[in-house]
Structure formats: C-alpha cells, structure tokens
Design an enzyme around this catalytic site. Sequence first.
Site, mmCIF file in Angstrom:
data_model
loop_
_atom_site.group_PDB
_atom_site.id
_atom_site.type_symbol
_atom_site.label_atom_id
_atom_site.label_comp_id
_atom_site.label_asym_id
_atom_site.label_seq_id
_atom_site.Cartn_x
_atom_site.Cartn_y
_atom_site.Cartn_z
ATOM 1 N N HIS A 1 35.236 27.706 55.026
ATOM 2 C CA HIS A 1 36.480 27.796 54.286
ATOM 3 C C HIS A 1 36.814 26.480 53.601
ATOM 4 O O HIS A 1 37.241 26.432 52.450
ATOM 5 C CB HIS A 1 37.589 28.209 55.261
ATOM 6 C CG HIS A 1 38.790 28.723 54.590
ATOM 7 N ND1 HIS A 1 39.982 28.088 54.667
ATOM 8 C CD2 HIS A 1 38.969 29.787 53.787
ATOM 9 C CE1 HIS A 1 40.865 28.763 53.969
ATOM 10 N NE2 HIS A 1 40.272 29.798 53.424
ATOM 11 N N GLU B 1 34.918 43.478 54.103
ATOM 12 C CA GLU B 1 34.233 42.283 54.595
ATOM 13 C C GLU B 1 33.346 42.596 55.789
ATOM 14 O O GLU B 1 32.592 41.748 56.246
ATOM 15 C CB GLU B 1 35.266 41.235 55.027
ATOM 16 C CG GLU B 1 36.235 40.873 53.925
ATOM 17 C CD GLU B 1 37.213 39.786 54.336
ATOM 18 O OE1 GLU B 1 36.914 38.622 54.065
ATOM 19 O OE2 GLU B 1 38.258 40.107 54.919
ATOM 20 N N ASP C 1 32.418 36.874 53.791
ATOM 21 C CA ASP C 1 32.305 37.406 55.142
ATOM 22 C C ASP C 1 31.311 38.554 55.194
ATOM 23 O O ASP C 1 30.551 38.681 56.147
ATOM 24 C CB ASP C 1 33.679 37.849 55.659
ATOM 25 C CG ASP C 1 34.451 36.673 56.217
ATOM 26 O OD1 ASP C 1 33.857 35.917 57.006
ATOM 27 O OD2 ASP C 1 35.618 36.484 55.857
ATOM 28 N N CYS D 1 35.989 39.207 45.335
ATOM 29 C CA CYS D 1 36.732 37.948 45.344
ATOM 30 C C CYS D 1 36.044 36.880 46.192
ATOM 31 O O CYS D 1 36.581 35.811 46.424
ATOM 32 C CB CYS D 1 38.170 38.159 45.812
ATOM 33 S SG CYS D 1 38.274 38.810 47.475
HETATM 34 C C1 PEP Z 1 35.502 36.487 51.652
HETATM 35 O O1 PEP Z 1 35.273 36.603 52.848
HETATM 36 O O2 PEP Z 1 34.671 36.713 50.753
HETATM 37 C C2 PEP Z 1 36.823 36.029 51.194
HETATM 38 C C3 PEP Z 1 37.157 36.030 49.916
HETATM 39 O O3 PEP Z 1 37.666 35.565 52.152
HETATM 40 P P1 PEP Z 1 37.573 34.111 52.803
HETATM 41 O O4 PEP Z 1 36.466 33.365 52.151
HETATM 42 O O5 PEP Z 1 38.906 33.492 52.615
HETATM 43 O O6 PEP Z 1 37.276 34.456 54.229
HETATM 44 MG MG MG Z 2 36.944 36.604 54.290
#
Ligand code: PEP
Ligand code: MG
Length: 763
Positions: A363, A605, A629, A676
């Site tokens: 993250h 995810e 994820d 995303c």
């Molecule tokens: C993902 O898992 O692709 C996502 C956009 O969420 P994060 O990276 O914040 O876990």
């Molecule tokens: Mg995620």
Amino acid sequence: MLESLRRIVQDVNSAPSLQASLDIMVSSVRAAMGTQVCSVYLLDDKNSRYVLMATEGLNSEAIGHVSLGVSEGLVGQVGLREEPLNLDDASAHPKFHYLPETGEERYNSFLGVPIMHRRKILGVLVVQQRDKRKFDESEEAFLVTVSAQLSGVVAHARAVGALDTLRGKKPGTVGVFNGVVGSQGVGIGRAYVVYPPAQLASIPDRSCENTEEEIALLQEAVTAVRQSIIELDRKMINTLMPEERALFEVYLRMLDDHGLVGEIVERIVEGNWAQGALRMVIEEHVQAFQSMEDAYLRERMADVRDLGLRVLAQLQKKDAIKPFELKDHTILVGDDISTSVLVEQPLDKIAGIATVQGSSNAHMAIVARALGIPAVVGLSELSVTSLDETELIVDGYQGRLYVNPSPQLKARYKDIIRDEQQFIAGLEAYKDRPARTIDGHEIQIMVNTGLMVDVARSRDRGAEGVGLYRSEIPFMMRERFPSEEEQRAIYRFQLESFAPRPVTMRTLDIGGDKDLPYFPIEEENPALGWRGIRVTLDHPEIFMVQLRAMLKASCGLHNLRILFPMISSVVEIEEALHLLHRAVMEVEEELNIHLDKPLVGIMLEVPAAVIQVADMAQLVDFVSVGSNDLTQYILAVDRNNPRVADIYSAYHPAVLRTMNHIVKDVHAVGRKVSVCGEMAGDPGTAMLLMAMGYDTLSMSSSNLLRIKKLACTMSMQRAKALLERVLMVDSAAVIRSLVEYELEEAGLISLIKPLGQSLDSNS
Ligand code: PEP
Ligand code: MG
C-alpha cells in the site's frame, strides 16, 4: 544439534561486521562439528573468484589473499553445481587444486556446501579433517542447515561491510543496492532513517549537534529508569525473596556512571546521539555475554537488553516532544515504512523513499506512486542504521539505491530528472482530450485519490471522475477515528472538487497491510484475515458513521458512488446494503430532506467473488476490479513480501484470463465494470484491459496522462489482435515481451521506459 545451530545463528546475527560474522561462523561450526578446519570462501562478483574470508584451522595469513576461480578447485565445483561435495580423499578428486599458502595438504576429507541467497551463490562453507573419512549424513545435513540459515546473514553482512567501508575509509565510492521498483522516478537527497519506536536494533547512528544536551537527555532518562527500578523493588518487598530482588540491585549498579552510562557518554562525546550511543553500547555488551560459556552469565545478556530498552523508551518519550523537521530533498529510509508514517510527513520535502521490506504492490508503494515520489522497496541487503544523512540516489526505474554516489553519477541522474520533467511536460497536450482510440473507441479514464493533493493533481490532468477514493488514508493521518462531522468535511471537499463528475468512495478498507495507528490489527496471516468489509460489518458503529458522513457530504451534488471492498460473499453485500439503506433513512430524517440514493458497487478482489460475479453484480449498480489484491489471491503471492515479489505479476496468464472472464460475466448481466488496481495505470496491461472491453480504468494521477496518450495513439483493432495472441500464451515473461514489442511498434515504448535505454549506462 538444534541448540548449537540456534546459538551459531544468534551469534552470527548479532556480530557488528562482516568479518566478525564470518569469524564467529567458522569457529562455532568447527567447534560444533568437531572438525579440524572450517573456512568460508565468499564470491567476489567483480573478479569472479572465491576469496578465503575466514578460517579456523588453515593458515590465517592466507585470509583475504588466497582465492580460486569460479570453476577452480573443489570450492569452484561446489559453486558450479550448487550442491554439497563430500569427499573422503580430496586430493584424489580431478578438480582438486592445492593452495600452498593455506597449509591444507594435511587434510584429506572435505565437505563443502554452497551458501545460497535468492537463487544466487554467495560463497562456499567448507569443513576439513585429517582422517580419510566421508562425513556422515547428519554432519552433511548440519552444514547444509547452517549454511541455509546463515545465507541471509551473509548477504546482509556483505552489505553492512560494504557500507562500513563506504562510510569510513573510502568516501566517494559508490554502493549499489538492488531492490524492487516501488514508484517510478529518480530522487537525489540525503537519508533520514525512520525507525519503529522501542526497538534497539533499528536505531540509526545520527550525529548530535549538542553533546551537552544529548548527555543531559541520557542522564534524565537514566534517572527515570533508576527511579522506576527503585519503586519496583519497593513494591516487590512482600512478593519476592531478597535474593530474587538482588537483580534490581544489579540493574542499579549497571546504570551508575561507572557502568553502562559512562560508556554511553563516551560514545556521545565521540559524536553519536544518545539513542545511537545506547544501541552501540548495549550491542557490544550483549555480544560479549553471548560468547560466554557460562549459562548464568549468558542470562545477564537479557538483563542488559532489558535495561537498554527501558532507557530507550525514556529517551523516545523526550524525542516525541521535540518537533521534528525534515530538510529539503530528504530520502526517507527505513526497514519498513507504513502508509500512515509516510502520509504524516511534510510531503514536499521528500525526494525519495527506500525500504528494506515491502514490494511494489504494498500500500505504501501505491501511495508513493500517487504522490509521484520515487521509491525503491525490498532492498533486502541494505542495512539502514548507518545511513542517516548519507547522500543517496533512489532510482525508481531500475529499483536501485546508490549510496554516496560519485559526482559524475549524480550529474548523470540530474540529467535524467530533467529529461523526465520534459517528458511529462510533453504529455500535457493530452489532458483535455477524451481517451478515444484512432478507430473511435472511447474509454473512461478516472483517478484514484486519497490525499488532498491528489485532487489538484488529477483535475490538472483531465480525470473524468474518481474511480477509487481510498477513504482509509485520511483515517491514517489521525490519532483516533475521525468524527462524523470531520469525515463529512473531508468527503465534501472531494465531492465538490470533482462535481458534477462522479466520485467513487470506497468504505474504510483496513487490515492486511493498511494499519491505523490507533486501531492495530495483529494477525498471523493478515492478508487472509480481518480486513475490508469484514471489519466494518463487525463494527457498524464505525461503518454507519462513515456512510452517514458520505451521504451528508453529497447533499445537492448528486455525484456520490459508494464502493464496498473485499467482498467475498453475497451475504456481505446484503448486509452492507441494509446498513446503507438505514443510513439513508437516518440522514433523511435528521436533515429532513430527500436524498438521491447513490450508485453502489462492489470491489472484485477475491477469487470467490470472481466465480460468483454474475450473482453479486445483480445486487449492485457497478463492479470495480481491485486487481492488486485479486492478483495476490489468484497467485497466492503476498503483495508485500519482497521474497516472492518476482512471482507477483499482472501479466501472469491466470490473472489476464480471469480479467477477461470478469468483463464478459459482468456485461452479461448488464452492469458496468472498471479496474482500479495498478494494472489500470500500467500502459502494457491497460492496453489489454481496453481490448477486453473494460468500461473504465482508474489509476493514480501520475499515470493519467500516460494512459490518455496510449488510448489516443493506439487502435482498438490492433489491441484486440494483441489480446487474442496473449490469451493463448502460457508464460508471463513471454506475454510481457509481446506487449512491449507492440508498444515499441506503435511508437509508445517511452510510456513504460520514459528514458529509453539511457539508464543502462549506469549499471
Ligand atoms: C486493489 O486491491 O487493487 C485496490 C485497488 O485496493 P488497494 O490497493 O487499496 O488494496
Ligand atoms: Mg484492495
């Protein structure tokens, strides 16, 4: 055996230098195995030779002078075959190469095992004996175990040794550490080491500006610790026997001016700050105790450590009060840096980030990308304690960190930073153009946000809305959960800034690698644990406050969309929708208004949600794929673990085929689908996602213009032809090459390699 192994590993681990680690290693292995010789040969990569670095039993004058080519002698054989070689008569082996300087002619039996780290050979560990006998299976297994346990230490110690030299005798020498790209770009600056509190080993050396002040801080901390020990002693009068309480007396003596404190003061006078001086002295004592045979004395080691931690805790109390200011062009360095620590910093001062742990999908790395701060993570061989104030270059294109770079190298990288700025300026032309391919297909390009600064950056770059607002980020910058009104104001700013364009607000997504300082979630296996919607459904008091704040913030704007993260079952969607429905009613009643019901989506995810996507999509208005994820769970690869970072790939055929199924399944039930995760912002994978038919791609603001240029330059027909070929291929590496070739052909390779081959000259 296990006890000897544990002690060897512990002793080697805490040695202060490469040479000390190796010396301890050979003497303890020789003693544990009862052999006459134990030696370590380390590979000198530059000269392709194994150099004798430490020995017990051979002539010590040969250390550092004797070496063997990579295919020379028995040591070379072990290295080439990368497996043990066990011989009762070494001289009879055709590869035997006699080294007269070592005096090894007396020894007949030979057992050598490779020291391997991440598939690379680092050296060879050898034991020898006079008798002509083959080492038995258990001896061979012991040496293999020692070597495997110590390989990480050797890799790390090599780096520490390299750094010691850099900082001591040869200033100006370039040290290079390889890691993983966290965030693209180049940063030049000086290191500031970020360390977790109350952990002695990670306290950096840091020069102190005012010796007197530092000594006074130490004395104050020691007085406080002494006082607490005296109080403890008093409290225990009726609980402990006098001989048991004698320990407190020992502690107090250790803490007087003739004991540890005097030594720490000496280190401060030599120029280190109090915490660094404390670490040095405690480490020295711990090591001295460790090598003692007497079990009682070795126990004292724990007391010294305990005292060290008590004093450290006091020093850090003071430290927390001192306001801390980063200088311009700071490179944040740490064993691990969490998102919450990063976002607390004055971001305009940070030129780069370098961490020992982490991988590109952690993250923190994602947030660094969003902020456009170059980052290299997973620098597993870097020792951070001696880096404070050292000049560094973070090369976020190649995943490298340069320590004490030469003026020439710095000049070269300054040119690169200038080229990079020009490249980005060249993309500006795309900011107001719709993302329409040359054969007329349009795709919606949105931005991922979280910080205030993201808003300005993304408006400037023509985002058509927010595809993912990571609501946990403002939660990370506080010392408690934000109140409903505080949240409402934050969300209002986001919604207003983009209105009338849509803003997709993800509900609190914590757990996994996203921690809140005031709500720690400690789990054995956090990726499979309590995270995302699982946490908020268990805490409706937190969830409802957030939903109400989002709804209130959206009044009159009509652009709110709500997104639920980490969905793995239909029940979770139903429960979340039920709570949302309740929140809408509550807000309507409280404000006496009618609210437009926001569009609601789920994040895909988890593989279970992919399999059930048709059922789930029908319960909501849209679907957004969290490919970061999803990739982690499809490939069973922890997105934060640098050891497996090279297996984590969005180009893996299983990932791409899954992404392809998702679009079809979601469109079949008449819903829109977006991506995303980071795949959406990588020009290579984005091209494939467009060809698959995704309606929207949402990415960090630093990638917006690149992806717009990609969309405006390519043809959908060509992208679809590429996708068709890619979906037949069974290897991630081959797929990546096919995609890069296509970008090259389309004149778009600069989108993924903005500086072309120009960096290779530094390698
Ligand atoms: C993902 O898992 O692709 C996502 C956009 O969420 P994060 O990276 O914040 O876990
Ligand atoms: Mg995620």
